[in-house]
Scaffold this active site. Structure first.
Site, short mmCIF file in Angstrom:
data_model
loop_
_atom_site.label_atom_id
_atom_site.label_comp_id
_atom_site.label_asym_id
_atom_site.label_seq_id
_atom_site.Cartn_x
_atom_site.Cartn_y
_atom_site.Cartn_z
N SER A 1 31.93 16.69 38.99
CA SER A 1 32.80 16.08 37.98
C SER A 1 32.12 14.93 37.28
O SER A 1 31.24 14.28 37.83
CB SER A 1 34.08 15.55 38.64
N1 SAH Z 1 33.62 16.63 44.30
C1 SAH Z 1 32.66 17.66 44.02
C2 SAH Z 1 33.18 18.59 42.98
C3 SAH Z 1 32.77 20.00 43.24
S1 SAH Z 1 33.61 21.20 42.28
C4 SAH Z 1 31.35 16.99 43.66
O1 SAH Z 1 31.33 15.76 43.63
O2 SAH Z 1 30.35 17.65 43.45
C5 SAH Z 1 34.88 21.72 43.37
C6 SAH Z 1 34.46 22.31 44.68
O3 SAH Z 1 35.64 22.79 45.32
C7 SAH Z 1 33.52 23.49 44.58
O4 SAH Z 1 32.37 23.24 45.33
C8 SAH Z 1 34.32 24.66 45.17
O5 SAH Z 1 33.55 25.58 45.89
C9 SAH Z 1 35.30 23.93 46.08
N2 SAH Z 1 36.52 24.67 46.40
C10 SAH Z 1 37.27 25.45 45.59
N3 SAH Z 1 38.32 25.95 46.27
C11 SAH Z 1 38.23 25.49 47.55
C12 SAH Z 1 39.02 25.64 48.72
N4 SAH Z 1 40.11 26.39 48.74
N5 SAH Z 1 38.62 25.00 49.84
C13 SAH Z 1 37.51 24.23 49.86
N6 SAH Z 1 36.73 24.04 48.78
C14 SAH Z 1 37.09 24.65 47.64
#
Ligand code: SAH
Length: 225
Positions: A69
């Protein structure tokens, strides 16, 4: 080897100072949050080819079709969560681990769940390099939360579910707060803060945001996009 830790070029302390100053301009008031942004090397959370863009106010690809993000969203969600002074925080969607690192430098203990094993492994290495050892990671489905460690004073979700996951509400401590985007993927989503007071959940709609969807189940191996 790790020249980036020495503060060279695009990845220097000055670049981080600028990013923190930009966050303050955009309205982030919490000094602890600004300090965390100032001190954490965001560039180690993305591929080397993107390192020079790590301090821009933009989201960046982290592989497997996922994104880190933009700094303002990370700062804003953290600031809203910190209003209830959480000591133990659950994060759903570890991704690159940057948001995890921000949280880990501000609260006592962070539990973080990621459904894609490859991303989780990379995040683990980075958090280890930064010596942030108050973090416990799990490969799993965040829809279930992490009942073994519940209740949590703070829960932060970094992917958008179509509606608020009930398990996460249940795992919120009294006085605790859940910060998450809600909405269908592809469209705009709404950021919410939900604060628990006994059996009452006080919901506040915040900014419009764009997150990757929160998906069910787990993914164990690579995958290129
Ligand atoms: N906070 C992260 C943002 C990553 S994007 C950063 O700083 O990089 C969101 C993430 O949520 C992705 O890696 C995706 O794989 C994960 N995600 C999506 N659905 C999920 C779920 N049900 N349980 C765990 N992780 C999930």
């Amino acid at each position: 080897m790790r020249a980036e830790f020495l503060g060279i070029g695009m990845t220097s302390q000055r670049t981080r100072e600028r990013l923190a100053a930009r966050m303050a301009e955009l309205g982030i008031r919490n000094r602890q949050v600004l300090n965390a942004i100032r001190s954490l090397p965001r560039h180690i959370f993305v591929d080397e080819a993107l390192a020079s863009r790590a301090y821009e106010e933009t989201s960046l690809p982290i592989g497997n079709g996922q994104t880190l993000s933009q700094p303002f969203v990370v700062a804003r969600m953290t600031e809203i969560l910190l209003e209830v002074s959480p000591r133990r925080v659950l994060e759903v969607g570890t991704g690159s681990g940057y948001q995890t690192a921000v949280l880990a430098s501000l609260v006592e203990k962070v539990y973080s769940i990621e459904r894609i094993a490859t991303l989780q492994a990379l995040a683990r290495g980075r958090l280890w390099d930064l010596k942030l050892n108050n973090v416990t990671l799990k490969h799993g489905d965040g829809y279930a939360g992490w009942p073994e460690h519940a209740p949590f004073h703070g829960i932060l979700v970094a992917a958008a579910p179509p509606e608020v996951p009930q398990a996460l509400l249940q795992q919120l401590a009294d006085g605790g707060r859940l910060v998450l985007p809600v909405g269908v993927s592809g469209g705009q989503q709404q950021l919410y803060s939900i604060t628990r007071r006994g059996d009452t959940f006080i919901q506040q709609a915040l900014d419009k945001v764009t997150f990757v969807p929160m998906l069910g189940g787990t993914q164990s191996s690579g995958g290129f996009r």
